[in-house]
Scaffold this motif. Structure first.
Motif, PDB file in Angstrom:
ATOM      1  N   VAL A  23       0.848  -1.196   0.000  1.00  0.00           N
ATOM      2  CA  VAL A  23       0.000   0.000   0.000  1.00  0.00           C
ATOM      3  C   VAL A  23       0.881   1.243   0.000  1.00  0.00           C
ATOM      4  O   VAL A  23       0.587   2.213  -0.708  1.00  0.00           O
ATOM      5  N   ALA A  24       1.959   1.229   0.769  1.00  0.00           N
ATOM      6  CA  ALA A  24       2.883   2.369   0.791  1.00  0.00           C
ATOM      7  C   ALA A  24       3.390   2.669  -0.609  1.00  0.00           C
ATOM      8  O   ALA A  24       3.376   3.824  -1.055  1.00  0.00           O
ATOM      9  N   THR A  25       3.807   1.628  -1.316  1.00  0.00           N
ATOM     10  CA  THR A  25       4.296   1.798  -2.681  1.00  0.00           C
ATOM     11  C   THR A  25       3.198   2.357  -3.580  1.00  0.00           C
ATOM     12  O   THR A  25       3.440   3.259  -4.387  1.00  0.00           O
ATOM     13  N   GLU A  26       1.991   1.839  -3.408  1.00  0.00           N
ATOM     14  CA  GLU A  26       0.862   2.273  -4.241  1.00  0.00           C
ATOM     15  C   GLU A  26       0.548   3.758  -4.077  1.00  0.00           C
ATOM     16  O   GLU A  26       0.138   4.421  -5.029  1.00  0.00           O
ATOM     17  N   ILE A  27       0.717   4.268  -2.861  1.00  0.00           N
ATOM     18  CA  ILE A  27       0.396   5.683  -2.645  1.00  0.00           C
ATOM     19  C   ILE A  27       1.624   6.582  -2.746  1.00  0.00           C
ATOM     20  O   ILE A  27       1.538   7.783  -2.507  1.00  0.00           O
ATOM     21  N   GLY A  28       2.773   5.981  -3.120  1.00  0.00           N
ATOM     22  CA  GLY A  28       3.960   6.778  -3.402  1.00  0.00           C
ATOM     23  C   GLY A  28       4.817   7.142  -2.204  1.00  0.00           C
ATOM     24  O   GLY A  28       5.501   8.168  -2.223  1.00  0.00           O
ATOM     25  N   LEU A  29       4.790   6.316  -1.167  1.00  0.00           N
ATOM     26  CA  LEU A  29       5.617   6.571   0.014  1.00  0.00           C
ATOM     27  C   LEU A  29       6.520   5.380   0.288  1.00  0.00           C
ATOM     28  O   LEU A  29       6.182   4.253  -0.074  1.00  0.00           O
ATOM     29  N   SER A  30       7.627   5.637   0.948  1.00  0.00           N
ATOM     30  CA  SER A  30       8.445   4.524   1.427  1.00  0.00           C
ATOM     31  C   SER A  30       7.701   3.859   2.578  1.00  0.00           C
ATOM     32  O   SER A  30       6.844   4.484   3.226  1.00  0.00           O
ATOM     33  N   ALA A  31       8.018   2.608   2.833  1.00  0.00           N
ATOM     34  CA  ALA A  31       7.365   1.886   3.929  1.00  0.00           C
ATOM     35  C   ALA A  31       7.599   2.602   5.256  1.00  0.00           C
ATOM     36  O   ALA A  31       6.684   2.724   6.080  1.00  0.00           O
ATOM     37  N   PHE A  32       8.807   3.107   5.458  1.00  0.00           N
ATOM     38  CA  PHE A  32       9.137   3.800   6.703  1.00  0.00           C
ATOM     39  C   PHE A  32       8.303   5.070   6.873  1.00  0.00           C
ATOM     40  O   PHE A  32       7.709   5.302   7.933  1.00  0.00           O
ATOM     41  N   HIS A  33       8.257   5.898   5.838  1.00  0.00           N
ATOM     42  CA  HIS A  33       7.498   7.154   5.927  1.00  0.00           C
ATOM     43  C   HIS A  33       5.998   6.876   6.065  1.00  0.00           C
ATOM     44  O   HIS A  33       5.301   7.557   6.822  1.00  0.00           O
ATOM     45  N   PHE A  34       5.511   5.875   5.336  1.00  0.00           N
ATOM     46  CA  PHE A  34       4.105   5.502   5.428  1.00  0.00           C
ATOM     47  C   PHE A  34       3.749   5.106   6.861  1.00  0.00           C
ATOM     48  O   PHE A  34       2.733   5.546   7.400  1.00  0.00           O
ATOM     49  N   GLN A  35       4.590   4.292   7.475  1.00  0.00           N
ATOM     50  CA  GLN A  35       4.361   3.849   8.851  1.00  0.00           C
ATOM     51  C   GLN A  35       4.245   5.046   9.794  1.00  0.00           C
ATOM     52  O   GLN A  35       3.321   5.139  10.597  1.00  0.00           O
ATOM     53  N   ARG A  36       5.188   5.968   9.686  1.00  0.00           N
ATOM     54  CA  ARG A  36       5.199   7.144  10.560  1.00  0.00           C
ATOM     55  C   ARG A  36       3.991   8.043  10.317  1.00  0.00           C
ATOM     56  O   ARG A  36       3.345   8.501  11.264  1.00  0.00           O
TER      57      ARG A  36
END
Length: 84
Positions: free
Chosen positions: A26-39
């Protein structure tokens, strides 16, 4: 709320039955890194993406059992849970 997080929530809800959907995907799909998405997800919702995904899957399984009036644990399998 950040529009990317709203989109992530929509993806999680629409694909709750798809066991292949992951927070990283999902992070990739919305254009974020997994780390940034988590935060960002945690900051915006108070939950981690993984915890949110588990909760909506569990809620979906519970609702299905209540609505369909079955008590079969096999029904949970369609919501991304596997019986061991």
């Amino acid at each position: 709320m950040d529009v990317r997080i709203l989109e992530a929530i929509r993806i999680f809800e629409q694909r709750m039955d798809d066991a292949g959907v992951s927070p990283e995907g999902v992070a990739t799909e919305i254009g974020l890194s997994a780390f940034h998405f988590q935060r960002l997800f945690l900051r915006e919702t108070g939950d981690t993406p993984g915890a949110f995904q588990r909760r909506i899957r569990l809620d979906g399984a519970a609702m299905r059992i209540l609505i369909v009036k079955t008590s079969s644990l096999g029904d949970i399998d369609c919501h991304g849970y596997r019986l061991v």
